[in-house]
Design an enzyme around this catalytic site. Structure first.
Site, PDB file in Angstrom:
ATOM      1  N   HIS A  46       0.846  -1.193   0.000  1.00  0.00           N
ATOM      2  CA  HIS A  46       0.000   0.000   0.000  1.00  0.00           C
ATOM      3  C   HIS A  46       0.881   1.243   0.000  1.00  0.00           C
ATOM      4  CE1 HIS A  46       1.127  -0.384   4.216  1.00  0.00           C
ATOM      5  NE2 HIS A  46       0.810   0.890   4.363  1.00  0.00           N
ATOM      6  N   GLU A  53       4.856   7.831   6.761  1.00  0.00           N
ATOM      7  CA  GLU A  53       4.515   6.875   7.825  1.00  0.00           C
ATOM      8  C   GLU A  53       5.750   6.663   8.700  1.00  0.00           C
ATOM      9  OE1 GLU A  53       3.641   2.149   7.720  1.00  0.00           O
ATOM     10  OE2 GLU A  53       2.276   3.375   6.511  1.00  0.00           O
ATOM     11  N   HIS A  92       4.832   0.291   0.014  1.00  0.00           N
ATOM     12  CA  HIS A  92       5.574  -0.515   0.983  1.00  0.00           C
ATOM     13  C   HIS A  92       4.684  -1.611   1.555  1.00  0.00           C
ATOM     14  CE1 HIS A  92       3.763   2.876   3.177  1.00  0.00           C
ATOM     15  NE2 HIS A  92       3.631   2.043   4.196  1.00  0.00           N
ATOM     16  N   GLU A 107       2.165   3.078  14.006  1.00  0.00           N
ATOM     17  CA  GLU A 107       2.411   3.987  12.892  1.00  0.00           C
ATOM     18  C   GLU A 107       1.945   5.376  13.299  1.00  0.00           C
ATOM     19  OE1 GLU A 107       1.364   0.627   9.503  1.00  0.00           O
ATOM     20  OE2 GLU A 107       0.039   2.346   9.724  1.00  0.00           O
TER      21      GLU A 107
END
Length: 156
Positions: A46, A53, A92, A107
């Protein structure tokens, strides 16, 4: 949060809890996700369109690959206590490399909300003949792509 029983995320590979302006209205400049991924599970490929992130690995061991465009990709191994950053709009994925232990990470995003785009879902929503022709794969493979996001995929 450890006392809260969360439902399995789509894909059945673990749990995902978002904390952002949708459930914590004062969080207008920071958002977070707390993720538990079962052994050998996969956080699907995604990208995050609205912010980079930042990750903190709390438990377990992981392998992550990030794609930065222009044929640039890097793979990293992580364990509890490690940190990582994936730039916004960089594809990633994260895999739990343990056969027995859950992977838990946090995250963080400099944004009012957690947002991601699933590669598989995106491809599944494009006309299938275009995907098959562009990627040079059979139509039967394209037809198996799920149109619903599979955030955390369980090991087979």
């Amino acid at each position: 949060l450890s006392q809260v029983k969360l439902p399995l995320a789509p894909g059945g590979g673990g749990t995902l809890a978002n904390v952002d302006s949708r459930n914590f209205p004062i969080a207008t400049t920071i958002a977070a996700a707390i993720i538990t991924l079962e052994p050998q599970g996969l956080r699907e490929l995604h990208w995050n369109p609205n912010a980079g992130e930042w990750l903190y690995f709390h438990q377990g061991q992981a392998r992550a690959t990030v794609f930065l465009g222009g044929s640039i990709a890097r793979t990293f191994d992580f364990r509890a206590g490690d940190t990582a950053v994936f730039p916004d709009n960089s594809g990633h994925y994260i895999e739990n490399t343990s056969e027995t232990e859950q992977l838990v990470w946090i995250e963080l995003y400099k944004s009012d909300r957690v947002a991601d785009m699933s590669l598989t879902q995106w491809l599944a929503l494009i006309p299938p003949d275009i995907v098959a022709s562009t990627l040079k794969i059979s139509r039967s493979v394209v037809d198996q792509l799920k149109k619903e996001k599979q955030s955390l995929i369980a090991a087979k």
